[in-house]
Write a protein that holds these residues in place. Structure first.
Motif, PDB file in Angstrom:
ATOM      1  N   GLU A 123       6.266   8.516   2.334  1.00  0.00           N
ATOM      2  CA  GLU A 123       5.129   8.190   3.183  1.00  0.00           C
ATOM      3  C   GLU A 123       5.537   8.100   4.658  1.00  0.00           C
ATOM      4  O   GLU A 123       6.609   7.617   4.994  1.00  0.00           O
ATOM      5  N   SER A 124       4.632   8.584   5.510  1.00  0.00           N
ATOM      6  CA  SER A 124       4.865   8.553   6.950  1.00  0.00           C
ATOM      7  C   SER A 124       3.585   8.001   7.574  1.00  0.00           C
ATOM      8  O   SER A 124       2.497   8.473   7.255  1.00  0.00           O
ATOM      9  N   LEU A 125       3.740   7.030   8.427  1.00  0.00           N
ATOM     10  CA  LEU A 125       2.564   6.274   8.873  1.00  0.00           C
ATOM     11  C   LEU A 125       1.500   7.186   9.491  1.00  0.00           C
ATOM     12  O   LEU A 125       1.782   7.957  10.414  1.00  0.00           O
TER      13      LEU A 125
ATOM     14  N   LEU B 279      -1.190   1.597   3.185  1.00  0.00           N
ATOM     15  CA  LEU B 279       0.147   1.282   2.670  1.00  0.00           C
ATOM     16  C   LEU B 279       0.191  -0.154   2.149  1.00  0.00           C
ATOM     17  O   LEU B 279       0.841  -0.445   1.144  1.00  0.00           O
ATOM     18  N   ALA B 280      -0.521  -1.023   2.827  1.00  0.00           N
ATOM     19  CA  ALA B 280      -0.564  -2.411   2.374  1.00  0.00           C
ATOM     20  C   ALA B 280      -1.199  -2.493   0.994  1.00  0.00           C
ATOM     21  O   ALA B 280      -0.698  -3.182   0.102  1.00  0.00           O
ATOM     22  N   VAL B 281      -2.281  -1.752   0.806  1.00  0.00           N
ATOM     23  CA  VAL B 281      -2.976  -1.781  -0.477  1.00  0.00           C
ATOM     24  C   VAL B 281      -2.119  -1.170  -1.583  1.00  0.00           C
ATOM     25  O   VAL B 281      -2.036  -1.706  -2.685  1.00  0.00           O
ATOM     26  N   THR B 282      -1.435  -0.054  -1.307  1.00  0.00           N
ATOM     27  CA  THR B 282      -0.626   0.567  -2.368  1.00  0.00           C
ATOM     28  C   THR B 282       0.632  -0.237  -2.634  1.00  0.00           C
ATOM     29  O   THR B 282       1.132  -0.244  -3.749  1.00  0.00           O
ATOM     30  N   GLY B 283       1.151  -0.896  -1.606  1.00  0.00           N
ATOM     31  CA  GLY B 283       2.400  -1.639  -1.797  1.00  0.00           C
ATOM     32  C   GLY B 283       2.191  -2.989  -2.443  1.00  0.00           C
ATOM     33  O   GLY B 283       3.118  -3.579  -2.987  1.00  0.00           O
ATOM     34  N   GLU B 284       0.963  -3.468  -2.424  1.00  0.00           N
ATOM     35  CA  GLU B 284       0.673  -4.839  -2.840  1.00  0.00           C
ATOM     36  C   GLU B 284       0.916  -5.069  -4.323  1.00  0.00           C
ATOM     37  O   GLU B 284       1.181  -6.184  -4.750  1.00  0.00           O
ATOM     38  N   CYS B 285       0.850  -4.003  -5.114  1.00  0.00           N
ATOM     39  CA  CYS B 285       0.847  -4.192  -6.560  1.00  0.00           C
ATOM     40  C   CYS B 285       2.234  -4.156  -7.193  1.00  0.00           C
ATOM     41  O   CYS B 285       2.362  -4.251  -8.404  1.00  0.00           O
TER      42      CYS B 285
ATOM     43  N   PRO C 136      11.309  -3.676  -3.709  1.00  0.00           N
ATOM     44  CA  PRO C 136      11.199  -3.164  -2.334  1.00  0.00           C
ATOM     45  C   PRO C 136      10.826  -1.675  -2.345  1.00  0.00           C
ATOM     46  O   PRO C 136      11.313  -0.921  -3.189  1.00  0.00           O
ATOM     47  N   ILE C 137       9.929  -1.307  -1.427  1.00  0.00           N
ATOM     48  CA  ILE C 137       9.570   0.103  -1.292  1.00  0.00           C
ATOM     49  C   ILE C 137      10.226   0.613  -0.020  1.00  0.00           C
ATOM     50  O   ILE C 137       9.950   0.110   1.068  1.00  0.00           O
ATOM     51  N   LEU C 138      11.120   1.584  -0.180  1.00  0.00           N
ATOM     52  CA  LEU C 138      11.804   2.143   0.984  1.00  0.00           C
ATOM     53  C   LEU C 138      11.027   3.366   1.446  1.00  0.00           C
ATOM     54  O   LEU C 138      10.753   4.268   0.656  1.00  0.00           O
ATOM     55  N   ARG C 139      10.658   3.373   2.738  1.00  0.00           N
ATOM     56  CA  ARG C 139       9.902   4.499   3.291  1.00  0.00           C
ATOM     57  C   ARG C 139      10.655   5.032   4.502  1.00  0.00           C
ATOM     58  O   ARG C 139      10.278   4.778   5.636  1.00  0.00           O
ATOM     59  N   PRO C 140      11.733   5.794   4.260  1.00  0.00           N
ATOM     60  CA  PRO C 140      12.578   6.193   5.386  1.00  0.00           C
ATOM     61  C   PRO C 140      11.862   7.079   6.409  1.00  0.00           C
ATOM     62  O   PRO C 140      12.324   7.202   7.528  1.00  0.00           O
ATOM     63  N   LEU C 141      10.733   7.696   6.042  1.00  0.00           N
ATOM     64  CA  LEU C 141      10.070   8.610   6.974  1.00  0.00           C
ATOM     65  C   LEU C 141       8.951   7.923   7.744  1.00  0.00           C
ATOM     66  O   LEU C 141       8.218   8.571   8.477  1.00  0.00           O
ATOM     67  N   VAL C 142       8.808   6.621   7.563  1.00  0.00           N
ATOM     68  CA  VAL C 142       7.595   5.958   8.042  1.00  0.00           C
ATOM     69  C   VAL C 142       7.355   6.157   9.532  1.00  0.00           C
ATOM     70  O   VAL C 142       6.225   6.311   9.970  1.00  0.00           O
TER      71      VAL C 142
END
Lengths: 388, 367
Positions: A287-289, A300-306, A310-316
């Motif tokens: 994912e990239s912001l 991202l907040a909604v998908t990460g909430e569940c 830790p979710i690593l998003r190196p391209l964010v």
């Protein structure tokens, strides 16, 4: 003539008491990479010394080593007796091709064996003189030479090396544990996988497969991308998650504009369970912001909430162009753009929401039995082992 | 497995495989060699040439072996177009890419290329074709049977008229889909060059032939040892060529009745679904192009493939791109077009089974 490959460790040097541990992991990774080519390997003074078996092609080995994380630079060196006559002649012979092509050179010497009778400047002067005698076109340039000839006098032998090749950098794969990457077949997720492998993670990969809405060829493409990444990250277990029925259920039961986010929430939860089962301690996404509607900060907040991992998003924080540059460098771009795009356009809402509210997503989501569909996907998942 | 992608390629017949094996295991000499083994290989090649010329009812020395349809079309078009004879060339919008992209090359060399537009069933009448030809026209290339929708163009009626308008014009026909399935008579129809391919008629991949009428000047596009009377240099692919000859022996123009029955059976079984037929039912029965509304081609194709029914979306070569043929005919449901193509090997039972699977798949995919 005997030859050795020297791999200089990068950041590991900084790691204090953990250093030997990191070096052992690095040597282990090199062993796996070089397999039968390898005769012996040892480390000293943050350099890994690699001796090859007869018949191994040193050029190919160097090429392979440029893909091993934790190495900052690589050079090949000839091994000589600690006798200045043999060293100076050996340097001319060992570096014949490079010296023939260069216009200017200089010699640098390091004497770590202080019992050697000549001092460093003397070693350099004698070796340089021999080179000038043999290669009459060459001139000495101490500031900006085409080639630096390095002579090292160590405890057992003398080494002569020429050009230094840039290594992959980063930290040895698996020195930081294991995480699972969600891989789609697009440009971003393979790059994300590469970047986290570079920081010392070994990888599992998870792919959601929506047959017949995506084709066998699309799956093969993901296998191929995983194979390319495994060139850097070592063996990868690729988990294929059959995901069609889940998508159909979401499409049928949930609000159209929430479809993508609910789908992604389900994917994250499935991924977390698969990751746990396989002793991974984190998830990696491409994912990239702001790149698409489902990648806004709120989304991202909604998908990460569940999930708890830790979710690593190196391209964010990267632009598409920057991502493409890396994809080209690591060799995944050409495969990523093959035209077997997931044709699951049926599952893409016409007007996806960019400012989702968790409460309304949760309400929409409550229409389906999430637990049932998540566990079903986990149960139906199968594994393909992928290595170079 | 039910194989219904016979326009992409066909299963080689037993005789073709045996012929190829013989050429590989025993008669493996280079037909250009002058020793005994070379002579034997040459004799086999000449037998094959004779068989192909018999099917076309032309002379064997008008047949030039090559690698297949793409090479035939490229040779005829790039080697046949001649600016001195005229800088205008004529073709259609629905040709195979082998033809269209050869014309794109001519366009880049300064030729004026006329691409004729078909009607909604993929047909172009004689008058439209002839009207596009003038005294400056040096090349006309029209396909006999379209590979995606099976429309049949009137190539049997235009040869003479083209010559009347432009005597030096070369008339090429892409007969890759029609050859071996319906009669093709280039000499009788005043055709100068005609391409055919072995693997579409139960031969094996890698061999084809270009018919060039005696006296017609087509220049080679490949140079080398001067094989095939200089038109196509390169060592002949003897196994595939001999297999081609064997496949020709098995041609029977009566097969079309069996195939028509299969096609009609399938149409009967699926016509009550939400379906549009993109090909004309009066047309070439070996090809049925249908759109199941609201189901994308590749989705349908993947779903059928998972159940062992092999069809294609548009032409096999075009992959995922929208079909240029269906854009030309203006088909409304091009995004869901499926090409089902038959062969003499298909049976009525297979077609009924395929129809059943298609019905179930359409039902499952309608969401």
């Amino acid at each position: 003539m005997k030859e050795v490959i020297l791999a200089k460790c990068g950041e590991l040097v900084l790691k204090g008491l953990n250093r030997s541990n990191f070096e052992n992991i690095l040597m282990n990774n090199i062993k796996q990479k070089l397999k039968d080519d390898l005769k012996s390997i040892r480390s000293a003074q943050s350099t890994v010394y690699i001796e090859l078996n007869e018949g191994a092609d040193p050029d190919l080995v160097v090429e392979k080593l440029t893909k091993v994380f934790g190495i900052s630079s690589i050079s090949r060196a000839g091994i000589f007796e600690k006798d200045i006559e043999k060293i100076k002649k050996g340097a001319c012979e060992y570096l014949r091709d490079e010296l023939t092509l260069a216009k200017t050179f200089k010699v640098e010497s390091k004497r770590s064996d202080k019992k050697f009778p000549l001092k460093s400047p003397e070693i350099s002067a004698i070796t340089g003189g021999e080179i000038l005698k043999n290669f009459r076109h060459l001139k000495v340039d101490v500031n900006n030479p085409d080639i630096v000839v390095t002579v090292e006098i160590r405890d057992n032998n003398a080494f002569v090396h020429g050009a230094r090749i840039k290594g992959a950098g980063g930290m040895p794969t698996s020195s930081n544990g294991k995480a699972a990457v969600l891989i789609s077949g697009g440009i971003d997720s393979p790059v994300a996988a590469y970047m986290m492998a570079k920081r010392g993670l070994s990888l599992d990969a998870i792919h959601f497969f929506s047959s017949p809405y995506t084709s066998e060829k699309a799956k093969e493409k993901v296998i191929e991308l995983t194979r390319i990444i495994s060139g850097y990250a070592g063996k990868i277990n690729l988990h294929i998650v059959p995901f069609t029925q889940q998508q159909l259920e979401i499409k049928k039961m949930c609000k159209n504009e929430h479809m993508t986010l609910i789908m992604r929430r389900m994917m994250m939860q499935i991924a977390e369970r698969i990751a746990k089962k396989n002793r991974c301690d984190g998830l990696i996404t491409g994912e990239s912001l702001g790149q698409v509607a489902s990648q806004t900060l709120l989304a991202l907040a909604v998908t990460g909430e569940c999930v708890k991992m830790p979710i690593l998003r190196p391209l964010v924080g990267m632009d598409k162009e920057e991502i493409v540059t890396i994809a080209r460098k690591i060799g995944t771009f050409e495969t990523s753009i093959l035209p077997y795009e997931d044709c699951c356009t049926v599952f893409v809402p016409k007007h996806p929401t960019t400012k989702p509210k968790l409460s309304s997503i949760l309400e929409s989501e409550s229409k389906i039995d999430m637990e049932y569909w998540i566990q079903k996907a986990v149960d139906e998942t199968y594994v393909i082992e992928v290595s170079e | 497995m039910i194989y219904l992608d016979n326009c992409a390629t066909t299963k080689p017949c037993k005789e073709a495989v045996e012929g190829a094996l013989f050429m590989m295991e025993e008669c493996f000499g280079n037909p250009s060699s002058t020793h005994q083994l070379g002579l034997l290989a040459e004799r086999e090649v000449e037998n094959a040439r004779k068989k192909i010329s018999d099917v076309l009812m032309v002379s064997p020395d008008e047949i030039y072996f090559n690698s297949g349809g793409t090479e035939g079309a490229n040779t005829a078009i790039l080697g046949g177009a001649n600016k001195k004879a005229g800088s205008r060339v004529v073709t259609t919008q629905i040709e195979h890419k082998a033809v269209l992209n050869a014309f794109k090359k001519l366009e880049s060399e300064g030729f004026e290329v006329i691409y004729l537009k078909p009607d909604e069933k993929g047909y172009i009448d004689e008058k439209t074709i002839i009207d596009a030809v003038n005294e400056k026209t040096s090349l006309v290339s029209i396909m006999h049977v379209n590979n995606e929708i099976g429309s049949m163009l009137p190539i049997d009626k235009i040869g003479k008229l083209i010559k009347l308008k432009s005597p030096r014009c070369i008339f090429h026909v892409d007969a890759v889909q029609s050859f071996g399935k319906i009669p093709v008579y280039p000499a009788k129809w005043n055709i100068d060059a005609l391409s055919v391919s072995a693997h579409k008629i139960h031969g094996i991949k890698g061999a084809g032939a270009l018919y060039v009428k005696k006296g017609v000047n087509i220049k080679p596009i490949i140079y080398g040892g001067g094989q095939e009377r200089g038109l196509r240099s390169g060592t002949l692919n003897t196994p595939a060529i001999v297999a081609f000859g064997k496949a020709c022996e098995k041609i029977n123009f009566e097969d079309i009745n069996h195939v028509r029955l299969l096609r009609d059976t399938l149409v009967d079984y699926i016509k009550d679904l939400d379906v549009v037929f993109n090909s004309s039912v009066e047309g070439f029965p070996y090809i049925l192009n249908v759109s199941f509304k609201n189901i994308r081609s590749e989705v349908m194709l993947n779903a059928l493939s998972a159940r062992g029914v092999y069809v294609s979306a548009a032409s096999a070569c075009a992959g995922n791109k929208e079909s240029h043929v269906l854009s030309a005919t203006g088909a409304k449901y091009a995004y869901s077009a499926i090409r089902i193509s038959f062969s003499r090997d298909n049976t009525a039972d297979e077609i009924k089974e395929a129809a059943k699977i298609i019905r179930e798949t359409v039902k499952n995919l309608t969401i």
